[in-house]
Design an enzyme around this catalytic site. Structure first.
Site, PDB file in Angstrom:
ATOM      1  N   GLU A   1       0.895  -1.165   0.000  1.00  0.00           N
ATOM      2  CA  GLU A   1       0.000   0.000   0.000  1.00  0.00           C
ATOM      3  C   GLU A   1       0.923   1.201   0.000  1.00  0.00           C
ATOM      4  O   GLU A   1       1.637   1.448   0.964  1.00  0.00           O
ATOM      5  CB  GLU A   1      -0.906  -0.044   1.231  1.00  0.00           C
ATOM      6  CG  GLU A   1      -1.974   1.038   1.246  1.00  0.00           C
ATOM      7  CD  GLU A   1      -1.612   2.172   2.172  1.00  0.00           C
ATOM      8  OE1 GLU A   1      -1.105   3.198   1.662  1.00  0.00           O
ATOM      9  OE2 GLU A   1      -1.812   2.047   3.381  1.00  0.00           O
TER      10      GLU A   1
ATOM     11  N   CYS B   1      -2.294   8.374   3.717  1.00  0.00           N
ATOM     12  CA  CYS B   1      -2.241   7.761   2.389  1.00  0.00           C
ATOM     13  C   CYS B   1      -3.532   7.983   1.618  1.00  0.00           C
ATOM     14  O   CYS B   1      -3.560   7.860   0.390  1.00  0.00           O
ATOM     15  CB  CYS B   1      -1.959   6.269   2.515  1.00  0.00           C
ATOM     16  SG  CYS B   1      -3.150   5.381   3.543  1.00  0.00           S
TER      17      CYS B   1
END
Length: 676
Positions: free
Chosen positions: A258, A297
């Site tokens: 990720e 993120c």
């Protein structure tokens, strides 16, 4: 103040930093507050400890055992979370930021504990999908199963969420029965270390289930096998480097990433200034720019709005951002704290300068802003910075440069196809959001951007009071994205657990598959007992135990009475000629629900006993119509058993109805709660 030594927990021992340790500074003051790292860690011993001690201990537990363990761990962290709050301020995070990190991580653990009990069996084998019949007569079958990997999960986490980032990986890993070695980012590892100490000191974890590396992991990745997993969160550059580790490539080690994500938020053409949706859009963008100082993120990096609304959006966001108080995160008045470090501040300013070559900064001057309660030159403070890109089609940096801080760029679109194309220029992101009240807009945009985004978040006046926000990954939903975002998946309920298990196709007879899965499969041996199964307690019932009832004849009077009593006078039950014209029926037929009612009357034991409640039925199918004069009989078989609490468990029964020719007319699965 003497810097804190942040230890590693390796092979059952706490190991202090050595001379190779790296210094860690407070994001608020710039003073050194900790040191972490030990170049002499025996990483092979750590791997052996996990594989040989932690793994067997976890695999000896059922999914329900592990779920109860997770719940207890979450409760223990919940009771001690103030300690984690107090440490986290030095990362630059505010109290509201702590709620996302600390409380969010604990909440995620609670969710996986709940899902483990509700959606997984009290077993060490998870069946994935339905049984497949591979032969004409059903003597050869197939079943996909998932079993725990006998390796170790290496979790390499980012600096921005030292608690949530660990727990969102750790909870499904432990639920899968796999031990973990956690390596947090050094900049905030002192918070992770405190959380790990809490969990280890609780005594709730089996020995070897959890280890911690504070600092570098040495050549650990070079020692991994096909039974191990690497789960990484961080930059695309680091992910690429780690993916290319020879052992990971040669051994096909599972690698979940990720990474960088140029997330976008799109303002629908219907959301004009003054509407609830327009105001919601401004609120979402402002929140995502400033929460955790933009170090998320999932933060909104690109703001995509109709050409006609560009000026209004810039004005509205500038007004909202001007209200943000930047300062010491420990102060109640502070709305945005500092970036995590001076190095991160330099990086954000460098990336913002790249964006500035293609866009104009319309709010936020990094050389002229106010910080309350702290020295902005010593701390890692930056202001929210809003840019406007007048030509997003010609731009490149605004679509591929992530300033991992409070930086975002407004750009206009001509039509929905253009908006989708701009969103997809990010080449894969974790999330894109759309603010619209128009279902047609929602469908068109979603279908045009879904392939490039791991999550599409749509909000409007109807859902905004209960929505969780653009930037909130939920344990129930998949978190990850294609392309630039890493191509991996985390969270998503039981899906996340299966990342740490092997899916295997098992083939054999029904008896063999039933023995492996612990679930009765049609064709496997059946047993019977003199006592009615509804008189037997949960523990006394055996998988495959079956009751066969005497037949009952269905009459025309039964059908007429049921129709009048229920009000279900559908023509196929009442008019023989009309029913004959229907291609599915030979004439007048019994109601399907009449057959279910008769079936219950044929197998239910009426007296008070251990069966406490019927909680529903699954997979109901009607295969052949029943006409007046036909008889039906019922076969009731214990298919599966799942404990629910200390007082009762769920028994899943397979129920089949056959006619006088032994042809199946209906089948379903009945759920009952049965006392222990």
């Amino acid at each position: 103040m003497c810097p804190k030594d942040v230890a590693s927990f390796a092979a059952g021992e706490w190991i202090q930093p050595d001379n190779s340790a790296r210094e860690i500074a407070s994001a608020i003051t710039g003073e050194v507050i900790a040191r972490a790292g030990n170049a002499t860690l025996d990483v092979q011993a750590m791997l052996d400890y996990a594989r040989n001690i932690g793994g067997p201990g976890l695999r000896a537990m059922t999914f329900h055992d592990r779920a109860r363990m997770l719940k207890a761990l979450a409760q223990h962290l919940e009771a001690n979370k103030q300690d984690l709050y107090d440490l986290s301020f030095d990362t630059g995070a505010t109290q509201k930021d702590h709620l996302i990190d600390v409380d969010g991580g604990i909440g995620t653990t609670f969710v996986f504990a709940s899902k483990g009990r509700r959606e997984m069996p009290d077993s060490t084998v998870y069946t994935d999908g339905a049984v497949e019949q591979l032969s004409r007569h059903g003597t050869f079958m197939g079943q996909h199963i998932c079993t725990s990997l006998p390796g170790v999960a290496v979790h390499i986490n980012a600096f921005n969420f030292p608690v949530w980032g660990m727990l969102e990986k750790l909870a499904p890993t432990l639920l899968a029965g796999v031990p973990a070695i956690v390596k947090p980012a050094t900049a905030t590892c002192y918070v992770t270390e405190a959380a790990v100490r809490l969990m280890l000191d609780s005594g709730l974890l089996p020995e070897g289930a959890l280890q911690l590396v504070s600092g570098g992991i040495g050549d650990m990745l070079d020692r991994l096998t096909c039974q191990d997993v690497v789960s990484f969160t961080g930059s695309a550059a680091t992910a690429l480097k780690l993916r290319q580790t020879p052992a990971i490539v040669e051994n096909s080690v599972r690698f979940v990433a990720e990474q960088d994500s140029l997330n976008a938020s799109i303002l629908g053409p219907d959301a004009a200034p003054g509407s609830a949706e327009f105001d919601l859009f401004l609120k979402e963008v402002q929140r995502e720019m400033t929460t955790k100082a933009g170090q998320k993120c999932t933060a909104i990096r690109r703001i995509i709005v109709p050409d006609a609304q560009v000026d209004a959006v810039i004005e509205g966001l500038s007004t909202a951002l001007a209200k943000i108080t930047i300062g010491d995160p420990r102060a109640d008045s502070t709305r945005m704290g500092a970036l995590v470090s001076a190095a991160q501040k330099r990086d954000v300013l460098e990336q913002a300068a790249k964006i500035a070559t293609e866009a104009t900064r319309v709010f936020g001057d990094p050389d002229d802003f106010t910080v309350e309660g702290a020295d902005k030159d010593k701390g890692a403070f930056v202001p929210p910075m809003l840019f406007h890109c007048a030509d997003p089609d010609a731009a490149q940096h605004v679509h591929d440069t992530e300033a991992f801080g409070p930086v975002s760029t407004v750009m206009g679109y001509r039509d929905l196809a253009h908006a989708a194309a701009l969103a997809n220029r990010g080449q894969g992101s974790l999330v894109a959001s759309l603010i619209t009240a128009d279902p047609v807009v929602a469908r068109e945009v979603t279908l045009n951007i879904a392939a490039f985004h791991g999550r599409v978040y749509i909000n409007n006046a109807t859902s905004m009071k209960e929505s969780t926000g653009h930037g909130s990954p939920l344990p129930h939903m998949v978190h990850g994205g294609p392309g630039r975002a890493g191509g991996g998946e985390e969270l998503g309920g039981v899906r996340a657990v299966k990342h740490y298990m092997q899916r295997t196709a098992v083939q054999g007879s029904p008896e063999i598959l039933s023995a492996i899965t612990g679930t009765w499969i049609p064709g496997a041996p059946e047993t019977s007992d003199a006592a009615h199964p509804f008189t037997r307690r949960f523990g006394a019932l055996a998988i495959g135990e079956t009751l066969n009832t005497a037949p009952r004849t269905v009459t025309s009077d039964d059908i007429a009475h049921f129709a009048q009593f229920t009000g279900d006078t559908f023509y196929a039950h009442m008019d023989d000629a009309a029913a004959e014209r229907n291609p599915f029926f030979p004439g007048r037929v019994a109601h399907g629900y009449l057959l279910l009612s008769f079936a219950a009357g044929m197998f239910v034991q009426p007296e008070e006993g251990p069966v406490l409640a019927n909680t529903g039925l699954d997979s109901l199918r009607f295969m052949k119509p029943v006409v007046p004069g036909d008889s039906i009989k019922v076969r009731l078989t214990v298919k599966a058993k799942t404990p629910r609490n200390a007082d009762y468990g769920e028994v899943r029964w397979r129920v089949t109805l056959t006619n006088q020719d032994d042809e199946m007319v209906a089948e379903y699965e009945l759920l009952t709660m049965v006392a222990f």
